[in-house]
Design an enzyme around this catalytic site. Structure first.
Site, PDB file in Angstrom:
ATOM      1  N   LYS A  89       0.871  -1.240  -0.124  1.00  0.00           N
ATOM      2  CA  LYS A  89      -0.003   0.132  -0.076  1.00  0.00           C
ATOM      3  C   LYS A  89       0.716   1.378  -0.017  1.00  0.00           C
ATOM      4  O   LYS A  89       0.457   2.294  -0.287  1.00  0.00           O
ATOM      5  CB  LYS A  89      -1.023  -0.072   1.113  1.00  0.00           C
ATOM      6  CG  LYS A  89      -0.306   0.408   2.396  1.00  0.00           C
ATOM      7  CD  LYS A  89      -1.394   0.388   3.546  1.00  0.00           C
ATOM      8  CE  LYS A  89      -0.837   0.707   4.957  1.00  0.00           C
ATOM      9  NZ  LYS A  89      -1.956   0.823   5.938  1.00  0.00           N
ATOM     10  N   ASP A  90       2.152   1.233   0.294  1.00  0.00           N
ATOM     11  CA  ASP A  90       2.982   2.295   0.365  1.00  0.00           C
ATOM     12  C   ASP A  90       3.590   2.616  -1.162  1.00  0.00           C
ATOM     13  O   ASP A  90       4.273   3.731  -1.278  1.00  0.00           O
ATOM     14  CB  ASP A  90       4.178   2.125   1.227  1.00  0.00           C
ATOM     15  CG  ASP A  90       3.886   2.207   2.832  1.00  0.00           C
ATOM     16  OD1 ASP A  90       2.914   2.812   2.836  1.00  0.00           O
ATOM     17  OD2 ASP A  90       4.742   1.583   3.409  1.00  0.00           O
ATOM     18  N   ARG A 102      -8.146   8.400   4.359  1.00  0.00           N
ATOM     19  CA  ARG A 102      -9.092   7.432   3.990  1.00  0.00           C
ATOM     20  C   ARG A 102      -9.866   7.139   5.307  1.00  0.00           C
ATOM     21  O   ARG A 102     -10.987   6.997   5.373  1.00  0.00           O
ATOM     22  CB  ARG A 102      -8.747   6.186   3.325  1.00  0.00           C
ATOM     23  CG  ARG A 102      -9.586   4.989   3.346  1.00  0.00           C
ATOM     24  CD  ARG A 102      -8.745   3.831   2.629  1.00  0.00           C
ATOM     25  NE  ARG A 102      -7.623   3.302   3.761  1.00  0.00           N
ATOM     26  CZ  ARG A 102      -7.938   2.543   4.990  1.00  0.00           C
ATOM     27  NH1 ARG A 102      -9.201   2.012   5.248  1.00  0.00           N
ATOM     28  NH2 ARG A 102      -6.904   2.260   5.619  1.00  0.00           N
ATOM     29  N   ARG A 103      -9.127   6.769   6.240  1.00  0.00           N
ATOM     30  CA  ARG A 103      -9.513   6.615   7.637  1.00  0.00           C
ATOM     31  C   ARG A 103     -10.087   7.600   8.278  1.00  0.00           C
ATOM     32  O   ARG A 103     -11.344   7.358   8.985  1.00  0.00           O
ATOM     33  CB  ARG A 103      -8.119   5.848   8.593  1.00  0.00           C
ATOM     34  CG  ARG A 103      -7.728   4.660   8.253  1.00  0.00           C
ATOM     35  CD  ARG A 103      -6.393   4.255   8.967  1.00  0.00           C
ATOM     36  NE  ARG A 103      -6.099   3.039   8.710  1.00  0.00           N
ATOM     37  CZ  ARG A 103      -4.762   2.596   8.985  1.00  0.00           C
ATOM     38  NH1 ARG A 103      -3.761   3.451   9.231  1.00  0.00           N
ATOM     39  NH2 ARG A 103      -4.475   1.346   8.453  1.00  0.00           N
ATOM     40  N   ARG A 157       1.330  10.464  13.412  1.00  0.00           N
ATOM     41  CA  ARG A 157       2.379  10.035  12.356  1.00  0.00           C
ATOM     42  C   ARG A 157       3.170   9.123  13.030  1.00  0.00           C
ATOM     43  O   ARG A 157       3.154   9.021  14.174  1.00  0.00           O
ATOM     44  CB  ARG A 157       3.189  11.155  11.678  1.00  0.00           C
ATOM     45  CG  ARG A 157       2.453  11.774  10.407  1.00  0.00           C
ATOM     46  CD  ARG A 157       2.355  10.911   9.218  1.00  0.00           C
ATOM     47  NE  ARG A 157       3.524  10.135   9.007  1.00  0.00           N
ATOM     48  CZ  ARG A 157       4.792  10.412   8.481  1.00  0.00           C
ATOM     49  NH1 ARG A 157       5.059  11.779   8.176  1.00  0.00           N
ATOM     50  NH2 ARG A 157       5.583   9.328   8.200  1.00  0.00           N
ATOM     51  N   ARG A 214       2.591   5.520  17.433  1.00  0.00           N
ATOM     52  CA  ARG A 214       1.187   5.700  17.320  1.00  0.00           C
ATOM     53  C   ARG A 214       0.610   5.268  18.807  1.00  0.00           C
ATOM     54  O   ARG A 214      -0.145   5.751  19.245  1.00  0.00           O
ATOM     55  CB  ARG A 214       0.530   5.176  16.137  1.00  0.00           C
ATOM     56  CG  ARG A 214       0.769   6.444  14.776  1.00  0.00           C
ATOM     57  CD  ARG A 214      -0.095   5.883  13.752  1.00  0.00           C
ATOM     58  NE  ARG A 214       0.687   4.910  12.639  1.00  0.00           N
ATOM     59  CZ  ARG A 214       0.374   4.315  11.651  1.00  0.00           C
ATOM     60  NH1 ARG A 214      -0.824   4.554  11.462  1.00  0.00           N
ATOM     61  NH2 ARG A 214       1.205   3.583  10.900  1.00  0.00           N
ATOM     62  N   CYS A 252      -1.613   9.658  -1.518  1.00  0.00           N
ATOM     63  CA  CYS A 252      -2.162  10.099  -0.054  1.00  0.00           C
ATOM     64  C   CYS A 252      -2.961  11.280   0.082  1.00  0.00           C
ATOM     65  O   CYS A 252      -3.520  11.747   1.227  1.00  0.00           O
ATOM     66  CB  CYS A 252      -0.852  10.085   0.851  1.00  0.00           C
ATOM     67  SG  CYS A 252       0.224  11.272   0.528  1.00  0.00           S
TER      68      CYS A 252
END
Length: 319
Positions: A85-86, A133-134, A151, A157, A244
């Site tokens: 996904k990166d 998205r989240r 971040r 986190r 992003c």
């Protein structure tokens, strides 16, 4: 003794766990390889250095891959292990994603020390995430929430959450599983409510396209089912010029015969959603066409005015 195979990776605990997994799979797949024949090379990326602001202000997804890809192109490493996904949808000339490991659980999890679920958060609660998205999906379900930027790697986190910087946060279940930290999840969010990022949960290995020897080493590790799913999702992302800077979600499910996919584009506040779904035969060309078709359909439904407004909303958010 043969020259060591050099695997490039970021240095976070999750990135290292993924690289170690590739190393272990290579050793298990080849009787003539030992752990001493494989070296893991840590490469710090620009994205790892930026912890105080949205990545979109500094260049986007490629910040997690550029230095690693430079090392690959220059021959300082033989392959690179990434979270799929990166990866930007366009790779540098001469590089390919040759291998996908079997996909982990692609769902997101909700994490909170005080509340059992996203729906049980009190009105106006603070949720930490750097993912648009989240953010959008959370506000779609709970428009009252306050979103703050989180971040850093998984451990960072979770520390921020423990320090009281937010009432809750979101992480990918795949990352927690790979770190043996599944117990940190408070609630696993359903695909229906919280569609994941394209390619979430999939680890990929990038190589030089001309390096047939490295491709041969990696071939036994490749999961065709994961490749089908990720190819469809990345094609959707590419059709929307996704990055992003765009709240995009997609998830494909493959079996031996077909691939079913659901995908969406959201406004920053989650109140406007454009969604498409479809299915096709389990063939790489067909699934790429499916993702592209759904992406073009969503783009047409949203229209230029939506993207213009989204850009203005994002600029206002990060100003």
């Amino acid at each position: 003794m043969q020259q060591a195979i050099k695997i490039g990776t970021r240095g976070s605990p999750l990135a290292l766990a993924q690289a170690e997994d590739v190393k272990a799979r290579l050793v298990a797949a080849h009787a003539d390889l030992t752990p001493d024949d494989i070296e893991i090379v840590i490469i710090k990326t620009t994205g790892d250095r930026i912890l105080d602001r949205h990545l979109m202000t500094a260049g986007g997804k490629g910040l997690f891959t550029k230095e690693i890809e430079d090392a690959l192109l220059e021959g300082r490493i033989d392959c690179a292990v990434h979270s799929s996904k990166d990866m930007p949808t366009s790779l540098p000339d001469g590089l390919v994603l040759s291998t996908f490991l079997p996909r982990e659980d692609a769902r997101d999890v909700f994490i909170s020390a005080a509340y059992a679920s996203l729906r049980e958060l009190p009105e106006g609660a603070t949720v930490g995430t750097a993912s648009l998205r989240r953010r959008a999906l959370a506000l779609r379900l709970r428009p009252d929430l306050k979103i703050v930027t989180f971040r850093g790697n998984v451990q960072t986190r979770l520390r921020k959450l423990k320090d009281g910087e937010a009432d809750a946060t979101f992480l990918a279940r795949a990352g927690l599983n790979r770190l043996d930290m599944a117990s940190a999840a408070t609630e696993t969010l359903s695909f229906e409510d919280f569609l994941p990022a394209p390619a979430q949960g999939a680890v990929t290995v990038e190589v030089r396209d001309a390096d047939s020897a490295m491709k041969d080493w990696l071939a036994p590790l490749h999961c065709a089912r994961t490749a089908l799913e990720v190819t469809a999702e990345r094609a959707f992302l590419a059709a929307l010029d996704g990055s992003c800077r765009t709240p995009i979600a997609a998830h494909a499910t493959a079996d031996e015969n077909r691939v079913i996919m659901r995908a969406m584009l959201l406004s920053l506040d989650g109140q406007t959603v454009f969604e498409q779904s479809g299915e096709t035969a389990a063939d790489l060309n067909d699934v790429a066409a499916l993702g592209e078709r759904l992406g073009h359909a969503v783009r047409a439904d949203a229209g230029a005015a939506f993207f213009d407004q989204l850009a203005r909303d994002i600029e206002a958010e990060i100003a």
